[in-house]
Design a protein around this motif. Structure first.
Motif, PDB file in Angstrom:
ATOM      1  N   LEU A  17       8.175  -4.703  14.922  1.00 52.03           N
ATOM      2  CA  LEU A  17       8.392  -5.732  14.926  1.00 52.03           C
ATOM      3  C   LEU A  17       7.302  -6.891  15.148  1.00 52.03           C
ATOM      4  CD1 LEU A  17      11.932  -6.107  12.752  1.00 52.03           C
ATOM      5  CD2 LEU A  17       9.425  -5.821  11.839  1.00 52.03           C
ATOM      6  N   SER A  18       7.198  -6.216  17.248  1.00 54.99           N
ATOM      7  CA  SER A  18       6.348  -7.899  17.742  1.00 54.99           C
ATOM      8  C   SER A  18       4.855  -7.738  17.748  1.00 54.99           C
ATOM      9  CB  SER A  18       7.383  -7.908  19.057  1.00 54.99           C
ATOM     10  OG  SER A  18       5.948  -6.347  19.229  1.00 54.99           O
ATOM     11  N   LEU A  19       4.807  -6.456  16.835  1.00 53.14           N
ATOM     12  CA  LEU A  19       3.223  -6.374  16.797  1.00 53.14           C
ATOM     13  C   LEU A  19       2.567  -7.054  15.201  1.00 53.14           C
ATOM     14  CD1 LEU A  19       2.951  -2.969  17.138  1.00 53.14           C
ATOM     15  CD2 LEU A  19       2.830  -4.398  19.052  1.00 53.14           C
ATOM     16  N   PRO A  20       1.501  -8.267  15.148  1.00 51.79           N
ATOM     17  CA  PRO A  20       1.123  -8.595  14.403  1.00 51.79           C
ATOM     18  C   PRO A  20       1.559  -8.375  12.835  1.00 51.79           C
ATOM     19  CG  PRO A  20       0.065  -8.803  16.800  1.00 51.79           C
ATOM     20  CD  PRO A  20       0.522  -7.732  16.401  1.00 51.79           C
ATOM     21  N   GLN A  21       1.706  -8.834  11.743  1.00 54.72           N
ATOM     22  CA  GLN A  21       2.053  -8.945  10.756  1.00 54.72           C
ATOM     23  C   GLN A  21       2.970  -7.538  10.562  1.00 54.72           C
ATOM     24  OE1 GLN A  21      -1.311 -10.208   8.549  1.00 54.72           O
ATOM     25  NE2 GLN A  21      -2.074 -11.322   9.773  1.00 54.72           N
ATOM     26  N   THR A  22       3.989  -7.285  11.433  1.00 58.87           N
ATOM     27  CA  THR A  22       4.335  -6.041  11.025  1.00 58.87           C
ATOM     28  C   THR A  22       5.336  -5.948   9.813  1.00 58.87           C
ATOM     29  OG1 THR A  22       3.721  -5.050  12.434  1.00 58.87           O
ATOM     30  CG2 THR A  22       5.995  -4.692  11.800  1.00 58.87           C
ATOM     31  N   VAL A  23       5.482  -5.362   8.807  1.00 58.93           N
ATOM     32  CA  VAL A  23       6.795  -5.639   8.275  1.00 58.93           C
ATOM     33  C   VAL A  23       7.532  -4.676   8.157  1.00 58.93           C
ATOM     34  CG1 VAL A  23       6.498  -7.765   6.735  1.00 58.93           C
ATOM     35  CG2 VAL A  23       6.095  -5.342   5.941  1.00 58.93           C
ATOM     36  N   GLU A  24       8.963  -4.189   7.685  1.00 56.45           N
ATOM     37  CA  GLU A  24      10.090  -3.484   7.408  1.00 56.45           C
ATOM     38  C   GLU A  24      10.356  -3.179   5.942  1.00 56.45           C
ATOM     39  OE1 GLU A  24      13.857  -2.812  10.278  1.00 56.45           O
ATOM     40  OE2 GLU A  24      14.241  -1.705   9.364  1.00 56.45           O
ATOM     41  N   LYS A  25      10.032  -2.067   5.403  1.00 57.00           N
ATOM     42  CA  LYS A  25      10.815  -2.189   3.967  1.00 57.00           C
ATOM     43  C   LYS A  25      11.233  -0.566   4.239  1.00 57.00           C
ATOM     44  CE  LYS A  25       8.177  -1.480   0.248  1.00 57.00           C
ATOM     45  NZ  LYS A  25       7.218  -1.034  -0.837  1.00 57.00           N
ATOM     46  N   GLU A  26      12.208   0.057   3.441  1.00 55.17           N
ATOM     47  CA  GLU A  26      13.346   0.645   3.405  1.00 55.17           C
ATOM     48  C   GLU A  26      12.334   2.069   1.837  1.00 55.17           C
ATOM     49  OE1 GLU A  26      17.304   3.101   1.857  1.00 55.17           O
ATOM     50  OE2 GLU A  26      17.179   0.953   3.202  1.00 55.17           O
ATOM     51  N   ALA A  27      12.048   3.118   2.868  1.00 51.95           N
ATOM     52  CA  ALA A  27      11.343   4.044   1.795  1.00 51.95           C
ATOM     53  C   ALA A  27      12.129   5.316   2.448  1.00 51.95           C
ATOM     54  CB  ALA A  27      10.648   4.731   1.903  1.00 51.95           C
ATOM     55  N   TRP A  28      12.602   6.478   1.041  1.00 52.19           N
ATOM     56  CA  TRP A  28      12.707   7.372   2.232  1.00 52.19           C
ATOM     57  C   TRP A  28      14.329   7.239   2.578  1.00 52.19           C
ATOM     58  CZ3 TRP A  28       8.120   6.728   3.273  1.00 52.19           C
ATOM     59  CH2 TRP A  28       6.949   7.192   2.319  1.00 52.19           C
ATOM     60  N   SER A  29      14.526   6.227   2.442  1.00 52.33           N
ATOM     61  CA  SER A  29      16.316   5.934   2.417  1.00 52.33           C
ATOM     62  C   SER A  29      15.983   5.615   4.614  1.00 52.33           C
ATOM     63  CB  SER A  29      17.259   6.500   2.534  1.00 52.33           C
ATOM     64  OG  SER A  29      17.876   6.899   1.032  1.00 52.33           O
ATOM     65  N   MET A  30      15.128   5.429   5.150  1.00 53.17           N
ATOM     66  CA  MET A  30      15.251   5.546   6.624  1.00 53.17           C
ATOM     67  C   MET A  30      14.296   4.415   5.975  1.00 53.17           C
ATOM     68  SD  MET A  30      12.168   8.230   7.754  1.00 53.17           S
ATOM     69  CE  MET A  30      11.961   9.567   5.739  1.00 53.17           C
ATOM     70  N   PRO A  31      13.800   3.073   7.662  1.00 51.87           N
ATOM     71  CA  PRO A  31      13.303   2.728   8.263  1.00 51.87           C
ATOM     72  C   PRO A  31      12.138   2.394   8.335  1.00 51.87           C
ATOM     73  CG  PRO A  31      14.663   2.728   9.498  1.00 51.87           C
ATOM     74  CD  PRO A  31      14.680   3.697   8.683  1.00 51.87           C
ATOM     75  N   THR A  32      10.613   1.829   7.833  1.00 44.97           N
ATOM     76  CA  THR A  32       9.313   2.287   7.598  1.00 44.97           C
ATOM     77  C   THR A  32       8.809   0.748   8.285  1.00 44.97           C
ATOM     78  OG1 THR A  32       8.277   1.761   5.266  1.00 44.97           O
ATOM     79  CG2 THR A  32       9.173   3.801   5.155  1.00 44.97           C
ATOM     80  N   PHE A  33       7.688   1.383   9.088  1.00 49.07           N
ATOM     81  CA  PHE A  33       7.047  -0.070   9.377  1.00 49.07           C
ATOM     82  C   PHE A  33       5.577  -0.404   9.188  1.00 49.07           C
ATOM     83  CE2 PHE A  33      10.809   0.812  11.394  1.00 49.07           C
ATOM     84  CZ  PHE A  33      11.540  -0.060  11.835  1.00 49.07           C
ATOM     85  N   ARG A  34       5.064  -1.308   8.294  1.00 52.54           N
ATOM     86  CA  ARG A  34       4.344  -1.340   7.920  1.00 52.54           C
ATOM     87  C   ARG A  34       3.569  -3.029   7.943  1.00 52.54           C
ATOM     88  NH1 ARG A  34       4.072   1.499   2.026  1.00 52.54           N
ATOM     89  NH2 ARG A  34       6.251   2.037   2.599  1.00 52.54           N
ATOM     90  N   VAL A  35       1.486  -2.485   8.371  1.00 50.15           N
ATOM     91  CA  VAL A  35       0.939  -3.900   8.853  1.00 50.15           C
ATOM     92  C   VAL A  35      -0.463  -3.547   7.137  1.00 50.15           C
ATOM     93  CG1 VAL A  35      -0.598  -2.197  10.289  1.00 50.15           C
ATOM     94  CG2 VAL A  35      -0.921  -4.823  10.213  1.00 50.15           C
ATOM     95  N   ALA A  36      -0.464  -4.576   6.723  1.00 45.75           N
ATOM     96  CA  ALA A  36      -1.135  -4.331   5.809  1.00 45.75           C
ATOM     97  C   ALA A  36      -1.194  -3.219   4.464  1.00 45.75           C
ATOM     98  CB  ALA A  36      -2.384  -4.557   6.171  1.00 45.75           C
ATOM     99  N   GLY A  37       0.513  -3.399   4.014  1.00 45.96           N
ATOM    100  CA  GLY A  37       0.949  -2.644   3.715  1.00 45.96           C
ATOM    101  C   GLY A  37       0.478  -0.866   3.300  1.00 45.96           C
ATOM    102  N   LYS A  38       0.316  -0.766   5.109  1.00 47.78           N
ATOM    103  CA  LYS A  38      -0.245   0.921   5.586  1.00 47.78           C
ATOM    104  C   LYS A  38       1.170   1.484   6.359  1.00 47.78           C
ATOM    105  CE  LYS A  38      -4.596   1.130   4.724  1.00 47.78           C
ATOM    106  NZ  LYS A  38      -6.120   1.248   5.940  1.00 47.78           N
ATOM    107  N   MET A  39       1.617   2.345   5.647  1.00 48.68           N
ATOM    108  CA  MET A  39       2.845   2.899   7.130  1.00 48.68           C
ATOM    109  C   MET A  39       2.324   3.123   8.817  1.00 48.68           C
ATOM    110  SD  MET A  39       5.990   5.023   5.426  1.00 48.68           S
ATOM    111  CE  MET A  39       4.925   5.944   4.708  1.00 48.68           C
ATOM    112  N   PHE A  40       2.353   2.929   9.438  1.00 48.59           N
ATOM    113  CA  PHE A  40       2.386   2.581  11.088  1.00 48.59           C
ATOM    114  C   PHE A  40       3.160   3.951  11.923  1.00 48.59           C
ATOM    115  CE2 PHE A  40       3.100  -1.079  11.843  1.00 48.59           C
ATOM    116  CZ  PHE A  40       4.062  -1.309  13.045  1.00 48.59           C
ATOM    117  N   VAL A  41       4.823   3.509  11.280  1.00 46.31           N
ATOM    118  CA  VAL A  41       6.306   4.237  12.284  1.00 46.31           C
ATOM    119  C   VAL A  41       7.200   4.471  11.128  1.00 46.31           C
ATOM    120  CG1 VAL A  41       6.808   2.214  13.010  1.00 46.31           C
ATOM    121  CG2 VAL A  41       7.130   4.190  14.069  1.00 46.31           C
ATOM    122  N   THR A  42       7.762   5.306  11.102  1.00 48.60           N
ATOM    123  CA  THR A  42       8.650   5.934  10.486  1.00 48.60           C
ATOM    124  C   THR A  42       9.775   6.139  11.323  1.00 48.60           C
ATOM    125  OG1 THR A  42       8.384   7.809   9.480  1.00 48.60           O
ATOM    126  CG2 THR A  42       7.964   6.108   8.206  1.00 48.60           C
TER     127      THR A  42
END
Length: 135
Positions: A17-42
């Motif tokens: 979440l410290s990375l620019p424009q990152t949001v957390e979104k739950e998917a598949w009942s787990m946290p995922t982290f995205r930038v510009a709508g693309k996941m980069f970590v689960t």
């Protein structure tokens, strides 16, 4: 006595979440982290590991070099992702390096170009990602 930092899923969340424009979104009942709508970590349910983007040719080399740290579950073999065991990480700098590398693979070029990682380990803030989205 040296203090030992326990690296856990909360550290993954904090750094992601410290990375620019990152949001957390739950998917598949787990946290995922995205930038510009693309996941980069689960962070899978057991929270002992996390998954990041990784080109397959690099993934093979990572797993061969450090199988105690990197692996791919059979159901993810055809993906361009790799899992990382939290307990095998050397320190928070290594965690940050892995997360930043994955973030750069997902972020738009303009954002990556604006993001600088000085030796101190802090990035240039081009927009904070403190938002959390739930499906």
């Amino acid at each position: 006595m040296v203090a030992v930092t326990v690296i856990d899923a909360e550290e993954v969340r904090r750094i992601a979440l410290s990375l620019p424009q990152t949001v957390e979104k739950e998917a598949w009942s787990m946290p995922t982290f995205r930038v510009a709508g693309k996941m980069f970590v689960t962070v899978p349910d057991d929270q002992t590991s996390f998954a990041v983007r990784c080109p397959r040719h690099e993934r093979t080399e990572l797993i061969a070099a450090e199988p105690e740290k990197f692996w791919v579950p059979p159901h993810e073999a055809s993906s361009a992702w790799v899992r990382v065991r939290l307990s095998a990480l050397e320190d928070l700098d290594e965690l940050r390096d892995i997360l930043v590398d994955s973030w750069k693979q997902a972020a738009p070029d303009r954002l990556v170009e604006a993001f600088a990682t000085p030796e101190s380990g802090t990035g240039t803030d081009t927009g904070t990602g403190t938002g959390t989205e739930k499906d």
